[in-house]
Design a protein around this motif. Structure first.
Motif, PDB file in Angstrom:
ATOM      1  N   LEU A 121    -112.077 -24.276  -0.959  1.00 56.73           N
ATOM      2  CA  LEU A 121    -113.842 -23.898  -0.612  1.00 56.73           C
ATOM      3  C   LEU A 121    -113.016 -22.703  -1.001  1.00 56.73           C
ATOM      4  O   LEU A 121    -113.833 -21.328  -1.109  1.00 56.73           O
ATOM      5  N   CYS A 122    -111.755 -22.097  -0.228  1.00 56.55           N
ATOM      6  CA  CYS A 122    -111.381 -20.418  -0.215  1.00 56.55           C
ATOM      7  C   CYS A 122    -110.793 -20.360  -1.742  1.00 56.55           C
ATOM      8  O   CYS A 122    -110.028 -19.069  -1.830  1.00 56.55           O
ATOM      9  N   LYS A 123    -110.697 -20.794  -3.134  1.00 61.33           N
ATOM     10  CA  LYS A 123    -110.291 -20.147  -4.063  1.00 61.33           C
ATOM     11  C   LYS A 123    -110.835 -19.710  -5.073  1.00 61.33           C
ATOM     12  O   LYS A 123    -111.147 -19.588  -5.641  1.00 61.33           O
ATOM     13  N   CYS A 124    -111.946 -18.561  -4.548  1.00 58.82           N
ATOM     14  CA  CYS A 124    -112.675 -17.862  -5.430  1.00 58.82           C
ATOM     15  C   CYS A 124    -111.934 -16.877  -5.827  1.00 58.82           C
ATOM     16  O   CYS A 124    -112.534 -16.472  -7.009  1.00 58.82           O
ATOM     17  N   CYS A 125    -111.077 -16.660  -6.143  1.00 62.52           N
ATOM     18  CA  CYS A 125    -110.232 -16.051  -6.937  1.00 62.52           C
ATOM     19  C   CYS A 125    -110.082 -16.681  -7.812  1.00 62.52           C
ATOM     20  O   CYS A 125    -109.086 -16.102  -9.159  1.00 62.52           O
ATOM     21  N   GLU A 126    -110.082 -17.615  -7.900  1.00 62.06           N
ATOM     22  CA  GLU A 126    -109.580 -18.652  -9.211  1.00 62.06           C
ATOM     23  C   GLU A 126    -109.986 -18.129 -10.628  1.00 62.06           C
ATOM     24  O   GLU A 126    -110.567 -18.662 -11.543  1.00 62.06           O
ATOM     25  N   ASP A 127    -112.351 -17.760 -10.146  1.00 59.12           N
ATOM     26  CA  ASP A 127    -112.889 -17.480 -11.156  1.00 59.12           C
ATOM     27  C   ASP A 127    -113.727 -16.305 -10.219  1.00 59.12           C
ATOM     28  O   ASP A 127    -114.564 -15.693 -10.166  1.00 59.12           O
ATOM     29  N   PRO A 128    -113.077 -15.133 -10.517  1.00 58.71           N
ATOM     30  CA  PRO A 128    -113.528 -13.732 -10.006  1.00 58.71           C
ATOM     31  C   PRO A 128    -114.401 -13.548 -10.989  1.00 58.71           C
ATOM     32  O   PRO A 128    -115.626 -13.037  -9.665  1.00 58.71           O
ATOM     33  N   ALA A 129    -115.018 -13.595 -11.955  1.00 61.16           N
ATOM     34  CA  ALA A 129    -116.076 -12.833 -12.082  1.00 61.16           C
ATOM     35  C   ALA A 129    -117.254 -14.173 -12.111  1.00 61.16           C
ATOM     36  O   ALA A 129    -118.506 -13.430 -11.858  1.00 61.16           O
ATOM     37  N   GLY A 130    -116.806 -15.147 -12.003  1.00 61.72           N
ATOM     38  CA  GLY A 130    -118.581 -16.073 -12.239  1.00 61.72           C
ATOM     39  C   GLY A 130    -117.870 -16.408 -10.268  1.00 61.72           C
ATOM     40  O   GLY A 130    -119.503 -16.534  -9.464  1.00 61.72           O
ATOM     41  N   SER A 131    -117.336 -16.354  -9.031  1.00 65.02           N
ATOM     42  CA  SER A 131    -117.641 -15.696  -7.718  1.00 65.02           C
ATOM     43  C   SER A 131    -118.575 -14.059  -7.583  1.00 65.02           C
ATOM     44  O   SER A 131    -119.634 -14.650  -6.818  1.00 65.02           O
ATOM     45  N   CYS A 132    -118.301 -13.662  -8.685  1.00 66.61           N
ATOM     46  CA  CYS A 132    -119.093 -12.324  -8.308  1.00 66.61           C
ATOM     47  C   CYS A 132    -120.483 -12.746  -9.241  1.00 66.61           C
ATOM     48  O   CYS A 132    -121.342 -11.817  -8.443  1.00 66.61           O
ATOM     49  N   HIS A 154    -121.759 -15.349  -8.381  1.00 67.74           N
ATOM     50  CA  HIS A 154    -123.034 -16.215  -7.440  1.00 67.74           C
ATOM     51  C   HIS A 154    -122.963 -15.516  -6.198  1.00 67.74           C
ATOM     52  O   HIS A 154    -123.743 -15.823  -5.467  1.00 67.74           O
ATOM     53  N   VAL A 155    -121.784 -14.420  -6.165  1.00 69.54           N
ATOM     54  CA  VAL A 155    -123.004 -13.467  -4.834  1.00 69.54           C
ATOM     55  C   VAL A 155    -123.264 -12.611  -5.020  1.00 69.54           C
ATOM     56  O   VAL A 155    -124.425 -12.554  -3.991  1.00 69.54           O
ATOM     57  N   LEU A 156    -123.855 -11.916  -6.440  1.00 70.09           N
ATOM     58  CA  LEU A 156    -124.368 -10.849  -7.141  1.00 70.09           C
ATOM     59  C   LEU A 156    -125.615 -11.446  -7.417  1.00 70.09           C
ATOM     60  O   LEU A 156    -126.593 -10.294  -7.208  1.00 70.09           O
ATOM     61  N   PHE A 186    -130.470 -24.827   0.226  1.00 69.98           N
ATOM     62  CA  PHE A 186    -130.253 -24.877  -1.334  1.00 69.98           C
ATOM     63  C   PHE A 186    -128.414 -25.390  -1.899  1.00 69.98           C
ATOM     64  O   PHE A 186    -128.775 -25.308  -2.797  1.00 69.98           O
ATOM     65  N   VAL A 187    -127.432 -24.011  -0.885  1.00 73.34           N
ATOM     66  CA  VAL A 187    -126.050 -24.552  -0.808  1.00 73.34           C
ATOM     67  C   VAL A 187    -126.013 -26.171  -0.888  1.00 73.34           C
ATOM     68  O   VAL A 187    -125.384 -27.038  -0.919  1.00 73.34           O
ATOM     69  N   CYS A 188    -126.671 -26.076   0.324  1.00 75.11           N
ATOM     70  CA  CYS A 188    -126.144 -27.407   0.698  1.00 75.11           C
ATOM     71  C   CYS A 188    -126.523 -28.776  -0.077  1.00 75.11           C
ATOM     72  O   CYS A 188    -125.894 -29.930  -0.172  1.00 75.11           O
ATOM     73  N   CYS A 218    -119.595 -21.320   5.890  1.00 73.66           N
ATOM     74  CA  CYS A 218    -119.149 -20.268   5.051  1.00 73.66           C
ATOM     75  C   CYS A 218    -120.155 -20.632   3.708  1.00 73.66           C
ATOM     76  O   CYS A 218    -119.691 -20.732   2.344  1.00 73.66           O
ATOM     77  N   HIS A 219    -120.943 -19.438   3.879  1.00 70.38           N
ATOM     78  CA  HIS A 219    -122.072 -20.213   2.890  1.00 70.38           C
ATOM     79  C   HIS A 219    -121.966 -19.648   0.991  1.00 70.38           C
ATOM     80  O   HIS A 219    -122.090 -20.018   0.716  1.00 70.38           O
ATOM     81  N   PRO A 220    -121.261 -18.342   1.122  1.00 68.66           N
ATOM     82  CA  PRO A 220    -120.632 -17.372  -0.093  1.00 68.66           C
ATOM     83  C   PRO A 220    -119.503 -18.786  -0.555  1.00 68.66           C
ATOM     84  O   PRO A 220    -120.066 -19.074  -1.890  1.00 68.66           O
ATOM     85  N   CYS A 221    -118.665 -18.521   0.179  1.00 71.86           N
ATOM     86  CA  CYS A 221    -117.496 -20.003  -0.730  1.00 71.86           C
ATOM     87  C   CYS A 221    -117.668 -20.750  -1.387  1.00 71.86           C
ATOM     88  O   CYS A 221    -117.865 -21.380  -2.258  1.00 71.86           O
ATOM     89  N   ALA A 222    -119.250 -21.963  -0.315  1.00 70.93           N
ATOM     90  CA  ALA A 222    -119.096 -22.999  -0.867  1.00 70.93           C
ATOM     91  C   ALA A 222    -120.173 -22.834  -2.115  1.00 70.93           C
ATOM     92  O   ALA A 222    -120.281 -23.486  -2.665  1.00 70.93           O
ATOM     93  N   HIS A 223    -120.995 -22.069  -2.094  1.00 73.05           N
ATOM     94  CA  HIS A 223    -122.013 -21.293  -3.831  1.00 73.05           C
ATOM     95  C   HIS A 223    -120.632 -21.169  -4.366  1.00 73.05           C
ATOM     96  O   HIS A 223    -120.907 -21.933  -5.826  1.00 73.05           O
ATOM     97  N   CYS A 224    -120.268 -20.897  -4.695  1.00 82.17           N
ATOM     98  CA  CYS A 224    -118.614 -20.927  -4.989  1.00 82.17           C
ATOM     99  C   CYS A 224    -118.186 -21.821  -5.662  1.00 82.17           C
ATOM    100  O   CYS A 224    -117.993 -21.768  -6.738  1.00 82.17           O
TER     101      CYS A 224
END
Length: 140
Positions: free
Chosen positions: A26-37, A39-41, A79-81, A107-113
């Motif tokens: 769940l908290c591995k957003c740094c594995e794909d920083p561009a993709g995570s950005c 999903h958040v932006l 939506f994320v759920c 952890c909505h942002p982490c779940a979306h990523c």
């Protein structure tokens, strides 16, 4: 049936031999920083792309999903759920609607990523919006 309140029909599992767990944490957003950005932006765009990817349309943004998430922004956790439940069902990942809701709510942002990474890791790259233009590793 709660997971399909937005109008999705129950989908059969496509890959019965898949592992029964998420491919990343769940908290591995740094594995794909561009993709995570992305999903958040650009949450609305990425949710729409995830819906399209599950329907077999990689790197496609369906305007209906963009509009739905933009107009119903206060329901983003739902939506994320819902997406998490669809991904679990599609790939035979262990879990249940309660855990989907709790993870999405706490952890909505982490779940979306995580949803985006899971689709990408399983060959259903949703596509990029702002920061990522190709899947991690350049394949897809």
């Amino acid at each position: 049936q709660f997971l399909y309140f937005i109008g999705f029909d129950t989908m059969p599992l496509l890959d019965q031999s898949a592992a029964d767990d998420w491919t990343t944490g769940l908290c591995k957003c740094c594995e794909d920083p561009a993709g995570s950005c992305d999903h958040v932006l650009c949450y609305c765009c990425q949710y729409g792309r995830q819906c399209s990817a599950l329907e077999g349309m990689a790197n496609t943004l369906e305007p209906k999903w963009l509009l739905a998430t933009f107009c119903c922004g206060c329901f983003n956790v739902c939506f994320v759920c819902q997406m998490r439940g669809r991904i679990r069902e599609r790939f035979g990942i262990a879990g249940n609607p309660v855990s989907d809701f709790l993870v999405s709510w706490l952890c909505h942002p982490c779940a979306h990523c995580l949803n985006g990474r899971e689709l990408t890791n399983r060959g259903y790259w949703p596509g990029g919006s702002v920061c990522s233009r190709e899947p991690p590793g350049g394949v897809g």
